[in-house]
Write a protein that holds these residues in place. Structure first.
Motif, PDB file in Angstrom:
ATOM      1  N   GLN A 273       0.541  -0.353  15.932  1.00 47.43           N
ATOM      2  CA  GLN A 273       0.998   1.002  15.607  1.00 47.43           C
ATOM      3  C   GLN A 273       2.512   1.032  15.405  1.00 47.43           C
ATOM      4  OE1 GLN A 273      -0.783   3.303  18.890  1.00 47.43           O
ATOM      5  NE2 GLN A 273      -2.039   4.348  17.351  1.00 47.43           N
ATOM      6  N   SER A 274       3.241   0.321  16.248  1.00 52.81           N
ATOM      7  CA  SER A 274       4.703   0.252  16.108  1.00 52.81           C
ATOM      8  C   SER A 274       5.091  -0.509  14.850  1.00 52.81           C
ATOM      9  CB  SER A 274       5.308  -0.414  17.347  1.00 52.81           C
ATOM     10  OG  SER A 274       5.001   0.328  18.508  1.00 52.81           O
ATOM     11  N   SER A 275       4.367  -1.574  14.558  1.00 50.03           N
ATOM     12  CA  SER A 275       4.615  -2.345  13.339  1.00 50.03           C
ATOM     13  C   SER A 275       4.430  -1.467  12.105  1.00 50.03           C
ATOM     14  CB  SER A 275       3.671  -3.548  13.279  1.00 50.03           C
ATOM     15  OG  SER A 275       3.784  -4.206  12.038  1.00 50.03           O
ATOM     16  N   TRP A 276       3.362  -0.681  12.097  1.00 49.81           N
ATOM     17  CA  TRP A 276       3.124   0.213  10.957  1.00 49.81           C
ATOM     18  C   TRP A 276       4.270   1.203  10.803  1.00 49.81           C
ATOM     19  CZ3 TRP A 276      -2.725   1.932  10.932  1.00 49.81           C
ATOM     20  CH2 TRP A 276      -3.536   0.787  10.817  1.00 49.81           C
ATOM     21  N   GLU A 277       4.775   1.731  11.897  1.00 49.72           N
ATOM     22  CA  GLU A 277       5.902   2.671  11.815  1.00 49.72           C
ATOM     23  C   GLU A 277       7.139   2.011  11.224  1.00 49.72           C
ATOM     24  OE1 GLU A 277       6.308   5.745  15.205  1.00 49.72           O
ATOM     25  OE2 GLU A 277       5.252   4.006  16.061  1.00 49.72           O
ATOM     26  N   ARG A 278       7.372   0.741  11.567  1.00 52.41           N
ATOM     27  CA  ARG A 278       8.533   0.032  11.002  1.00 52.41           C
ATOM     28  C   ARG A 278       8.351  -0.200   9.507  1.00 52.41           C
ATOM     29  NH1 ARG A 278       8.035  -2.598  15.885  1.00 52.41           N
ATOM     30  NH2 ARG A 278       6.917  -4.371  14.980  1.00 52.41           N
ATOM     31  N   HIS A 279       7.134  -0.538   9.075  1.00 48.92           N
ATOM     32  CA  HIS A 279       6.882  -0.824   7.659  1.00 48.92           C
ATOM     33  C   HIS A 279       6.748   0.445   6.810  1.00 48.92           C
ATOM     34  CE1 HIS A 279       5.832  -4.817   9.298  1.00 48.92           C
ATOM     35  NE2 HIS A 279       6.314  -5.225   8.131  1.00 48.92           N
ATOM     36  N   TYR A 280       6.360   1.534   7.446  1.00 48.48           N
ATOM     37  CA  TYR A 280       6.179   2.804   6.744  1.00 48.48           C
ATOM     38  C   TYR A 280       6.989   3.875   7.490  1.00 48.48           C
ATOM     39  CZ  TYR A 280       2.362   0.452   4.361  1.00 48.48           C
ATOM     40  OH  TYR A 280       1.623  -0.430   3.607  1.00 48.48           O
TER      41      TYR A 280
ATOM     42  N   MET B 135       0.834  -1.188   0.000  1.00 46.08           N
ATOM     43  CA  MET B 135       0.000   0.000   0.000  1.00 46.08           C
ATOM     44  C   MET B 135       0.872   1.241   0.000  1.00 46.08           C
ATOM     45  SD  MET B 135      -3.158  -0.645   2.571  1.00 46.08           S
ATOM     46  CE  MET B 135      -3.290  -2.395   2.865  1.00 46.08           C
ATOM     47  N   ASN B 136       0.417   2.232  -0.714  1.00 43.79           N
ATOM     48  CA  ASN B 136       1.128   3.507  -0.749  1.00 43.79           C
ATOM     49  C   ASN B 136       0.303   4.567  -0.048  1.00 43.79           C
ATOM     50  OD1 ASN B 136       3.316   2.572  -2.263  1.00 43.79           O
ATOM     51  ND2 ASN B 136       2.184   2.822  -4.171  1.00 43.79           N
ATOM     52  N   PHE B 137       0.988   5.378   0.753  1.00 43.43           N
ATOM     53  CA  PHE B 137       0.343   6.477   1.445  1.00 43.43           C
ATOM     54  C   PHE B 137       1.076   7.755   1.093  1.00 43.43           C
ATOM     55  CE2 PHE B 137      -0.748   2.779   3.954  1.00 43.43           C
ATOM     56  CZ  PHE B 137      -2.097   2.984   4.234  1.00 43.43           C
ATOM     57  N   THR B 138       0.334   8.736   0.602  1.00 42.33           N
ATOM     58  CA  THR B 138       0.933  10.033   0.297  1.00 42.33           C
ATOM     59  C   THR B 138       0.648  11.036   1.404  1.00 42.33           C
ATOM     60  OG1 THR B 138      -1.025  10.682  -0.965  1.00 42.33           O
ATOM     61  CG2 THR B 138       0.796   9.673  -2.200  1.00 42.33           C
ATOM     62  N   SER B 139      -0.293  10.718   2.279  1.00 44.48           N
ATOM     63  CA  SER B 139      -0.618  11.595   3.405  1.00 44.48           C
ATOM     64  C   SER B 139       0.499  11.551   4.439  1.00 44.48           C
ATOM     65  CB  SER B 139      -1.914  11.140   4.072  1.00 44.48           C
ATOM     66  OG  SER B 139      -2.972  11.212   3.161  1.00 44.48           O
ATOM     67  N   ARG B 140       0.502  12.553   5.287  1.00 43.11           N
ATOM     68  CA  ARG B 140       1.396  12.565   6.448  1.00 43.11           C
ATOM     69  C   ARG B 140       0.641  11.858   7.567  1.00 43.11           C
ATOM     70  NH1 ARG B 140       3.029  16.821  10.172  1.00 43.11           N
ATOM     71  NH2 ARG B 140       1.427  18.114   9.246  1.00 43.11           N
ATOM     72  N   VAL B 141       1.077  10.654   7.917  1.00 41.09           N
ATOM     73  CA  VAL B 141       0.378   9.832   8.896  1.00 41.09           C
ATOM     74  C   VAL B 141       1.028  10.005  10.261  1.00 41.09           C
ATOM     75  CG1 VAL B 141      -0.283   7.480   9.531  1.00 41.09           C
ATOM     76  CG2 VAL B 141      -0.317   8.172   7.120  1.00 41.09           C
ATOM     77  N   LEU B 142       0.204  10.412  11.229  1.00 47.23           N
ATOM     78  CA  LEU B 142       0.668  10.595  12.601  1.00 47.23           C
ATOM     79  C   LEU B 142       0.051   9.510  13.471  1.00 47.23           C
ATOM     80  CD1 LEU B 142       0.352  14.491  12.927  1.00 47.23           C
ATOM     81  CD2 LEU B 142       2.405  13.133  12.405  1.00 47.23           C
ATOM     82  N   ILE B 143       0.891   8.725  14.111  1.00 45.08           N
ATOM     83  CA  ILE B 143       0.488   7.642  14.997  1.00 45.08           C
ATOM     84  C   ILE B 143       0.332   8.218  16.406  1.00 45.08           C
ATOM     85  CG2 ILE B 143       1.205   5.442  16.027  1.00 45.08           C
ATOM     86  CD1 ILE B 143       0.661   5.129  13.055  1.00 45.08           C
TER      87      ILE B 143
ATOM     88  N   LEU C 115      -4.715  -1.285   8.128  1.00 41.09           N
ATOM     89  CA  LEU C 115      -4.082  -0.499   7.051  1.00 41.09           C
ATOM     90  C   LEU C 115      -5.050  -0.286   5.891  1.00 41.09           C
ATOM     91  CD1 LEU C 115      -0.470  -1.969   6.930  1.00 41.09           C
ATOM     92  CD2 LEU C 115      -1.084   0.419   7.361  1.00 41.09           C
ATOM     93  N   ARG C 116      -5.860  -1.289   5.602  1.00 34.04           N
ATOM     94  CA  ARG C 116      -6.851  -1.130   4.527  1.00 34.04           C
ATOM     95  C   ARG C 116      -7.886  -0.055   4.893  1.00 34.04           C
ATOM     96  NH1 ARG C 116      -5.413  -6.459   3.731  1.00 34.04           N
ATOM     97  NH2 ARG C 116      -6.934  -7.437   5.101  1.00 34.04           N
ATOM     98  N   LEU C 117      -8.258   0.000   6.172  1.00 36.56           N
ATOM     99  CA  LEU C 117      -9.179   1.060   6.610  1.00 36.56           C
ATOM    100  C   LEU C 117      -8.512   2.421   6.508  1.00 36.56           C
ATOM    101  CD1 LEU C 117     -10.779  -0.738   9.680  1.00 36.56           C
ATOM    102  CD2 LEU C 117     -11.885  -0.220   7.490  1.00 36.56           C
ATOM    103  N   LEU C 118      -7.246   2.514   6.865  1.00 36.74           N
ATOM    104  CA  LEU C 118      -6.516   3.757   6.723  1.00 36.74           C
ATOM    105  C   LEU C 118      -6.453   4.174   5.258  1.00 36.74           C
ATOM    106  CD1 LEU C 118      -4.919   6.002   8.164  1.00 36.74           C
ATOM    107  CD2 LEU C 118      -2.868   4.584   7.864  1.00 36.74           C
ATOM    108  N   GLN C 119      -6.288   3.197   4.385  1.00 38.76           N
ATOM    109  CA  GLN C 119      -6.246   3.471   2.947  1.00 38.76           C
ATOM    110  C   GLN C 119      -7.555   4.098   2.470  1.00 38.76           C
ATOM    111  OE1 GLN C 119      -3.345   2.514   0.879  1.00 38.76           O
ATOM    112  NE2 GLN C 119      -4.344   4.073  -0.307  1.00 38.76           N
ATOM    113  N   GLU C 120      -8.682   3.712   3.065  1.00 38.91           N
ATOM    114  CA  GLU C 120      -9.976   4.341   2.720  1.00 38.91           C
ATOM    115  C   GLU C 120      -9.930   5.842   2.970  1.00 38.91           C
ATOM    116  OE1 GLU C 120     -13.683   2.861   4.320  1.00 38.91           O
ATOM    117  OE2 GLU C 120     -12.951   0.782   4.175  1.00 38.91           O
ATOM    118  N   LEU C 121      -9.310   6.247   4.049  1.00 34.91           N
ATOM    119  CA  LEU C 121      -9.212   7.666   4.372  1.00 34.91           C
ATOM    120  C   LEU C 121      -8.198   8.374   3.477  1.00 34.91           C
ATOM    121  CD1 LEU C 121      -9.303   7.343   8.249  1.00 34.91           C
ATOM    122  CD2 LEU C 121     -11.067   8.418   6.833  1.00 34.91           C
TER     123      LEU C 121
END
Length: 179
Positions: free
Chosen positions: A22-29, A1-9, A171-177
């Motif tokens: 949340q930590s896993s997402w930070e490591r992958h992105y 998945m690609n995210f162009t937004s600035r994602v704040l955890i 992550l798929r739900l985040l992709q919706e946003l």
């Protein structure tokens, strides 16, 4: 998945440990950034919302997606009510009910939970057996905030203890946003 937004955890009470999704997402992105709080264990709402605002305003707010877990969900609602910033959206996972008798003591200023419509798109993710919030209360929060509600069944507090470490569905739900 690609995210162009600035994602704040934005973790909740106690921060999110290494195995948390949340930590896993930070490591992958690596572009996903955690909003650090001064006190993870005895939080003060006003301090937390100011930390969120600093992070949001450190760039273009319109490109920001917030990812809150647990106490961070009501913190985001307080932040939105206070600052009314035009962000892209928020994923609000397992919102804790800080008004419930079962909620751990030691937090300041997180009750009552704001029930104003959020000024940005949002998704609330809840489960039917979360110790920190009933599905009925999570539904009330989602309706009040103008959020899409996603009930993921028996998923506990949607954290490491309930087996949510990488959590690709989130992550798929985040992709919706993101869209």
């Amino acid at each position: 998945m690609n995210f162009t937004s600035r994602v704040l955890i934005i973790p909740g009470l106690g921060n999110s440990g290494e195995q948390h999704w949340q930590s896993s997402w930070e490591r992958h992105y690596p572009d996903f950034k955690r909003v650090h709080q001064q006190d993870w264990d005895a939080p003060v709402c006003e301090d937390w919302i100011h930390q969120i605002d600093r992070a949001v305003m450190d760039g273009a707010p319109a490109e920001v997606l917030l990812v809150g877990h647990s106490l961070a969900c009501s913190t985001i609602a307080y932040w939105a009510q206070t600052f009314n910033r035009p962000i892209k959206g928020a994923l609000l996972v397992a919102p804790s009910d800080t008004e419930a008798e079962s909620y751990p003591p030691g937090t300041t200023g997180f009750a009552p939970i704001p029930l104003s419509k959020l000024p940005f798109p949002s998704i609330v993710v809840a489960s039917i057996n979360d110790f920190y919030v009933t599905l009925e209360r999570a539904t009330l929060f989602a309706q009040s905030w103008g959020s899409k509600l996603v009930n993921i069944g028996a998923a506990g507090h949607i954290n490491v203890n309930s087996g949510h470490t990488d959590w690709p569905e989130g992550l798929r739900l985040l992709q919706e946003l993101e869209s």
